[in-house]
Design an enzyme around this catalytic site. Structure first.
Site, short mmCIF file in Angstrom:
data_model
loop_
_atom_site.label_atom_id
_atom_site.label_comp_id
_atom_site.label_asym_id
_atom_site.label_seq_id
_atom_site.Cartn_x
_atom_site.Cartn_y
_atom_site.Cartn_z
N ASP A 34 -7.45 39.96 12.85
CA ASP A 34 -7.48 38.59 12.33
C ASP A 34 -6.12 37.98 12.04
O ASP A 34 -5.11 38.69 11.89
CB ASP A 34 -8.26 38.56 11.01
CG ASP A 34 -7.46 39.20 9.87
OD1 ASP A 34 -6.99 40.35 10.06
OD2 ASP A 34 -7.28 38.55 8.83
N ASP A 76 1.40 49.54 12.47
CA ASP A 76 2.56 48.63 12.40
C ASP A 76 3.72 49.36 11.71
O ASP A 76 4.43 50.11 12.37
CB ASP A 76 2.09 47.38 11.64
CG ASP A 76 3.11 46.26 11.61
OD1 ASP A 76 3.78 46.04 12.63
OD2 ASP A 76 3.23 45.58 10.57
N LYS A 96 2.57 49.43 17.41
CA LYS A 96 3.83 48.67 17.42
C LYS A 96 4.97 49.59 17.01
O LYS A 96 5.44 49.53 15.87
CB LYS A 96 3.75 47.52 16.41
CG LYS A 96 2.84 46.37 16.77
CD LYS A 96 2.96 45.31 15.66
CE LYS A 96 2.21 44.05 15.99
NZ LYS A 96 2.28 43.08 14.86
P1 IMP Z 1 0.89 49.21 8.44
O1 IMP Z 1 0.98 50.10 9.65
O2 IMP Z 1 0.67 49.94 7.17
O3 IMP Z 1 2.05 48.26 8.37
O4 IMP Z 1 -0.38 48.27 8.52
C1 IMP Z 1 -1.02 47.98 9.68
C2 IMP Z 1 -2.02 46.90 9.38
O5 IMP Z 1 -1.35 45.63 9.31
C3 IMP Z 1 -3.01 46.74 10.52
O6 IMP Z 1 -4.10 47.60 10.37
C4 IMP Z 1 -3.36 45.28 10.43
O7 IMP Z 1 -4.39 45.10 9.49
C5 IMP Z 1 -2.10 44.62 9.92
N1 IMP Z 1 -1.32 44.07 11.06
C6 IMP Z 1 -0.16 44.55 11.56
N2 IMP Z 1 0.26 43.83 12.62
C7 IMP Z 1 -0.69 42.87 12.81
C8 IMP Z 1 -0.84 41.82 13.80
O8 IMP Z 1 -0.05 41.64 14.75
N3 IMP Z 1 -1.95 41.05 13.67
C9 IMP Z 1 -2.86 41.21 12.67
N4 IMP Z 1 -2.77 42.19 11.74
C10 IMP Z 1 -1.68 43.02 11.81
#
Ligand code: IMP
Ligand code: MG
Length: 183
Positions: free
Chosen positions: A161, A105, A133
């Site tokens: 989840d 994300d 994403k």
């Molecule tokens: P980041 O890339 O550090 O922001 O974190 C990614 C994590 O955020 C993922 O591994 C998920 O656990 C959580 N996450 C991000 N987008 C979603 C979503 O659309 N649904 C559920 N969890 C999400």
């Protein structure tokens, strides 16, 4: 099944579509890692289902391992620091590492984790994520293998989840608004 399906606004990928896509990823990983004997590291809990399917499609010797990391504070945005809640059992020193994640994300979690494993002496650290994403990225991180690119929407199912629910759903989709609002 309807007791779960009724909560969904849209089904993005069916069980069968996912099965085919994971098979393709497995083939690619098999070719790329043949003879390298990587450690495939699953990031718990979200990537658990993806991991179980993916490794059965990898037809070259691997080791498997598991990590649990948290990057989320109280809100829905991940913070810059990761906390390793469960570390891998094997030593990554001198090994090729393939991280298996559910969603990239903002990129904060994986950029930090990748750094950490490189610091511990991994020969290479690559990322295989089920969902990506790119429009949400804050910290650049190279995604080496990706199931699907999705937009800026909140997605659940196939291990992923909302409030610890819907992990057992075999497809991927978005929830109806009132599921969040009636919480
Ligand atoms: P980041 O890339 O550090 O922001 O974190 C990614 C994590 O955020 C993922 O591994 C998920 O656990 C959580 N996450 C991000 N987008 C979603 C979503 O659309 N649904 C559920 N969890 C999400
Ligand atoms: Mg995760």
């Amino acid at each position: 099944m309807d007791y779960i399906k009724k909560d969904f606004a849209e089904i993005l990928y069916t069980r069968e579509q996912i099965r085919q896509r994971v098979e393709e990823l497995g083939r690619q990983i098999t070719a790329d890692y043949d003879g390298k004997h990587p450690i495939v590291v699953c990031i718990l809990k979200g990537a658990g289902m993806f991991m179980a399917d993916l490794i059965r499609e990898i037809r070259t010797p691997i080791n498997i391992d598991f990590m649990a990391v948290s990057s989320y504070g109280s809100g829905t945005e991940s913070s810059g620091v990761i906390k390793i809640k469960k570390d891998m059992d094997r030593n990554p020193d001198g090994r090729h590492i393939l991280i298996v994640e559910d969603i990239v994300d903002t990129g904060r979690t994986l950029s930090r984790l990748k750094e950490e494993l490189e610091k511990r002496g991994a020969v290479s650290v690559k990322i295989c994520t089920f969902l990506n994403k790119p429009s949400r990225r804050v910290i650049p991180v190279q995604v080496d293998y990706c199931g699907y690119e999705v937009g800026d929407e909140f997605i659940v199912g196939y291990g992923i989840d909302y409030d610890e629910r819907y992990r057992n759903v075999p497809f991927i989709g978005t929830l109806k608004r009132d599921i969040y609002e009636n919480k």
